[in-house]
Design a protein around this motif. Structure first.
Motif, PDB file in Angstrom:
ATOM      1  N   ALA A   7       0.827  -1.209   0.000  1.00 26.10           N
ATOM      2  CA  ALA A   7       0.000   0.000   0.000  1.00 26.10           C
ATOM      3  C   ALA A   7       0.861   1.260   0.000  1.00 26.10           C
ATOM      4  CB  ALA A   7      -0.938  -0.003   1.202  1.00 26.10           C
ATOM      5  N   GLN A   8       1.948   1.227   0.758  1.00 24.36           N
ATOM      6  CA  GLN A   8       2.848   2.381   0.789  1.00 24.36           C
ATOM      7  C   GLN A   8       3.477   2.630  -0.585  1.00 24.36           C
ATOM      8  OE1 GLN A   8       5.571   1.310   3.905  1.00 24.36           O
ATOM      9  NE2 GLN A   8       4.177   1.942   5.548  1.00 24.36           N
ATOM     10  N   PRO A 164      -3.522   6.256   5.277  1.00 28.25           N
ATOM     11  CA  PRO A 164      -3.943   5.309   6.313  1.00 28.25           C
ATOM     12  C   PRO A 164      -2.748   4.535   6.864  1.00 28.25           C
ATOM     13  CG  PRO A 164      -5.183   5.021   4.263  1.00 28.25           C
ATOM     14  CD  PRO A 164      -3.999   5.865   3.948  1.00 28.25           C
ATOM     15  N   ARG A 165      -2.964   3.909   8.006  1.00 31.09           N
ATOM     16  CA  ARG A 165      -1.961   3.009   8.557  1.00 31.09           C
ATOM     17  C   ARG A 165      -2.044   1.658   7.831  1.00 31.09           C
ATOM     18  NH1 ARG A 165      -4.318   5.584  12.814  1.00 31.09           N
ATOM     19  NH2 ARG A 165      -5.619   3.800  13.385  1.00 31.09           N
ATOM     20  N   ASP A 166      -1.102   0.784   8.124  1.00 25.31           N
ATOM     21  CA  ASP A 166      -1.009  -0.510   7.440  1.00 25.31           C
ATOM     22  C   ASP A 166      -1.364  -1.650   8.375  1.00 25.31           C
ATOM     23  OD1 ASP A 166       0.259   0.023   4.665  1.00 25.31           O
ATOM     24  OD2 ASP A 166       1.486   1.206   6.043  1.00 25.31           O
ATOM     25  N   MET A 167      -2.176  -2.561   7.857  1.00 24.83           N
ATOM     26  CA  MET A 167      -2.605  -3.723   8.633  1.00 24.83           C
ATOM     27  C   MET A 167      -2.453  -4.969   7.776  1.00 24.83           C
ATOM     28  SD  MET A 167      -6.356  -4.176  10.324  1.00 24.83           S
ATOM     29  CE  MET A 167      -7.117  -5.752  10.626  1.00 24.83           C
ATOM     30  N   SER A 229     -12.326  -0.504   7.492  1.00 24.46           N
ATOM     31  CA  SER A 229     -11.039  -0.257   6.845  1.00 24.46           C
ATOM     32  C   SER A 229     -11.139   0.773   5.732  1.00 24.46           C
ATOM     33  CB  SER A 229     -10.484  -1.561   6.259  1.00 24.46           C
ATOM     34  OG  SER A 229     -10.489  -2.579   7.231  1.00 24.46           O
ATOM     35  N   ALA A 230     -10.022   1.453   5.484  1.00 23.02           N
ATOM     36  CA  ALA A 230      -9.960   2.428   4.397  1.00 23.02           C
ATOM     37  C   ALA A 230      -9.928   1.727   3.051  1.00 23.02           C
ATOM     38  CB  ALA A 230      -8.725   3.307   4.556  1.00 23.02           C
ATOM     39  N   ALA A 231      -9.288   0.575   2.997  1.00 22.26           N
ATOM     40  CA  ALA A 231      -9.158  -0.178   1.739  1.00 22.26           C
ATOM     41  C   ALA A 231      -8.661  -1.573   2.052  1.00 22.26           C
ATOM     42  CB  ALA A 231      -8.193   0.530   0.777  1.00 22.26           C
ATOM     43  N   GLY A 232      -8.855  -2.477   1.101  1.00 22.88           N
ATOM     44  CA  GLY A 232      -8.282  -3.811   1.174  1.00 22.88           C
ATOM     45  C   GLY A 232      -7.404  -4.012  -0.050  1.00 22.88           C
ATOM     46  N   ILE A 233      -6.375  -4.826   0.067  1.00 24.05           N
ATOM     47  CA  ILE A 233      -5.452  -4.985  -1.051  1.00 24.05           C
ATOM     48  C   ILE A 233      -4.814  -6.371  -1.011  1.00 24.05           C
ATOM     49  CG2 ILE A 233      -3.391  -4.069   0.121  1.00 24.05           C
ATOM     50  CD1 ILE A 233      -2.840  -2.462  -2.495  1.00 24.05           C
ATOM     51  N   VAL A 234      -4.577  -6.936  -2.187  1.00 23.81           N
ATOM     52  CA  VAL A 234      -3.890  -8.226  -2.339  1.00 23.81           C
ATOM     53  C   VAL A 234      -2.769  -8.020  -3.334  1.00 23.81           C
ATOM     54  CG1 VAL A 234      -4.108 -10.635  -3.046  1.00 23.81           C
ATOM     55  CG2 VAL A 234      -6.016  -9.511  -1.872  1.00 23.81           C
ATOM     56  N   ALA A 235      -1.590  -8.500  -3.029  1.00 24.18           N
ATOM     57  CA  ALA A 235      -0.455  -8.329  -3.924  1.00 24.18           C
ATOM     58  C   ALA A 235      -0.693  -9.071  -5.235  1.00 24.18           C
ATOM     59  CB  ALA A 235       0.828  -8.840  -3.270  1.00 24.18           C
ATOM     60  N   PRO A 236      -0.379  -8.449  -6.372  1.00 28.74           N
ATOM     61  CA  PRO A 236      -0.566  -9.131  -7.662  1.00 28.74           C
ATOM     62  C   PRO A 236       0.358 -10.330  -7.792  1.00 28.74           C
ATOM     63  CG  PRO A 236       0.641  -7.065  -7.946  1.00 28.74           C
ATOM     64  CD  PRO A 236       0.158  -7.091  -6.534  1.00 28.74           C
TER      65      PRO A 236
END
Length: 469
Positions: A7-8, A164-167, A229-236
């Motif tokens: 995310a960063q 946002p912070r990272d989780m 949460s602000a967003a969700g993400i999965v690494a490609p």
């Protein structure tokens, strides 16, 4: 110095100007629009004498308040007709690509964007809808915005936003047969609560995540917002790249895939918060209350308020049980269902329809139960017809709608429940009145939805999904 999270990396690559107060100015790669909440933004543009900065990076569709029984069906509600008319007129005036009701590319914004190849790793994507988090499944930073922010993005293609912070949520193990990404996220929210992700971008990791299809990852990221949460993400990964090649009709432009592969979390990156889940322990889940955190395994029983030690949770349980008209100790499988809804940006994709059709094949929807199936896009509907799923639905007695849209998930259009009606829904929210004033919503996965349609007061016989008797 510690490494950088996924995310960063996306955030840093899209920062136009850092530190405007406590906000950075982000460049926005894709802006998605629908007919609700956008007319005001266009009015403000006109009043200020501004134009749309990048109409080529803006895409609109009709989805929230659209009719689904028929593309040509007359909508008796003037407000809904006006919303769609305004969107059509505004897109024509400002040169924005637009997908009209019933058109080949039309559907729910979060369903059509990946289908059209508009979502790539490393992008920033916004829409005036909280479930924009869906598109983080592709390694993009994707989040919902408000009406005033819609105007800002239209005018500048940028957005001031606090980082946002990272989780990190690590899901180990293997999902048992019949257990889906929907069950995974309901279990996660049920265990950790609706505020567990507040102020964070949630990155999903682990072997159970890597094993998910792109559609399942979209379901997971879609409901990330239900954790606050602000967003969700999965690494490609290779699953991501294979999907992108399929929707792009071949390999991406030279160097593009190499660029996408640069978006990952460094091994020494530090997260602000970490949660864990063992996929192997999961079972089909169902919500019993009035938020997604009030969820338990389908083979469980309605809890008692005294089961909750926290006074706030106990009070919330008392209110939820009253609204849902449930008695503590009742087996969830025995709770009778009036309507089953399959669709939404959470579970309206072809994979979801296939899962439901597998359960329905050779069976009938129970007497006294109505099942409504609404495709998330016209492309999904065409694929379902090509595979013969429409015939399976027809033989089972389910109502497979002719048009795509949000439908009964949000009840802004013609599809809504009457007071006291109880539904099993594949949507994303079970708030009071979400599917209609006084309606009672139980969130479930597509196969469980189909099983409840057949079983009526319980799951389908024969064990063809994990929720079966």
């Amino acid at each position: 110095m510690a490494g950088t999270t996924l995310a960063q990396k996306v955030w840093q690559s899209r920062t136009v100007r850092p530190g405007v107060g406590d906000e950075d100015l982000l460049y926005i790669d894709m802006h998605l629009l629908h007919e609700v909440n956008t007319p005001q933004a266009f009015d403000a543009l006109r009043a200020a004498g501004r134009t749309v900065r990048r109409p080529d990076l803006t895409v609109a569709t009709e989805d929230h308040s659209t009719p689904t029984i028929s593309v040509d069906r007359y909508d008796p509600v003037e407000g809904r007709r006006m919303q769609r008319t305004l969107l059509r007129d505004n897109c024509a005036e400002f040169g924005i690509p637009f997908h009209r009701l019933g058109g080949p590319g039309q559907g729910i914004y979060a369903v059509i964007a990946p289908e059209l190849g508009l979502v790539h790793p490393g992008m920033t994507i916004v829409c005036c809808d909280s479930h924009t988090t869906t598109l983080g499944a592709f390694g993009a930073l994707s989040f919902g915005i408000g009406t005033s922010q819609v105007e800002h993005v239209l005018a500048t293609q940028t957005l001031p936003k606090r980082r946002p912070r990272d989780m990190r949520v690590t899901v180990t193990g293997t999902l048992p047969p019949g257990v889906t990404a929907k069950d995974m996220v309901l279990a996660l929210i049920g265990r950790y609560g609706t505020t567990a992700g507040q102020g964070h971008v949630v990155e999903y990791r682990g072997e159970a995540i890597a094993a998910l299809s792109m559609e399942a990852r979209m379901t997971l990221c879609n409901m990330t917002v239900e954790m606050g949460s602000a967003a969700g993400i999965v690494a490609p990964d290779e699953t991501t790249f294979a999907y992108l090649r399929s929707v792009l009709g071949g390999s991406p432009p030279a160097g593009e895939e190499a660029y996408w592969r640069g978006f990952f979390t460094d091994p020494d990156a530090v997260f602000d918060k970490e949660l864990a889940l063992d996929a192997g322990e999961l079972r089909p889940y169902v919500s019993w209350g009035t938020n997604p955190g009030q969820s338990i395994p389908l083979d469980g029983r309605v809890p008692h308020p005294d089961d909750f030690g926290d006074p706030a949770l106990r009070t919330a349980a008392e209110r939820a049980l009253s609204y849902m008209d449930l008695r503590p100790g009742t087996p969830m499988r025995d709770v009778p269902i009036d309507v089953v809804f399959l669709g939404s940006c959470t579970n309206g994709r072809i994979e979801d329809l296939r899962a439901a059709a597998e359960v329905l094949d050779g069976r009938r929807v129970a007497d006294g139960v109505r099942m409504v199936i609404v495709p998330g896009s016209m492309r999904v509907r065409r694929q379902a017809v090509a595979e013969g799923l429409d015939e399976v639905f027809a033989r089972a007695g389910a109502d497979f709608r002719a048009a795509a849209g949000c439908s009964m998930c949000v009840s802004l259009g013609e599809d809504r429940l009457t007071p006291g009606t109880r539904s099993a829904s594949s949507g994303n929210r079970n708030f009071e009145g979400r599917q209609g004033p006084g309606a009672r919503t139980h969130l479930v996965s597509p196969p469980v939805a189909a099983a409840r349609a057949v079983g009526g007061g319980g799951a389908a016989p024969g064990g063809r999904c994990a929720g079966g008797r």
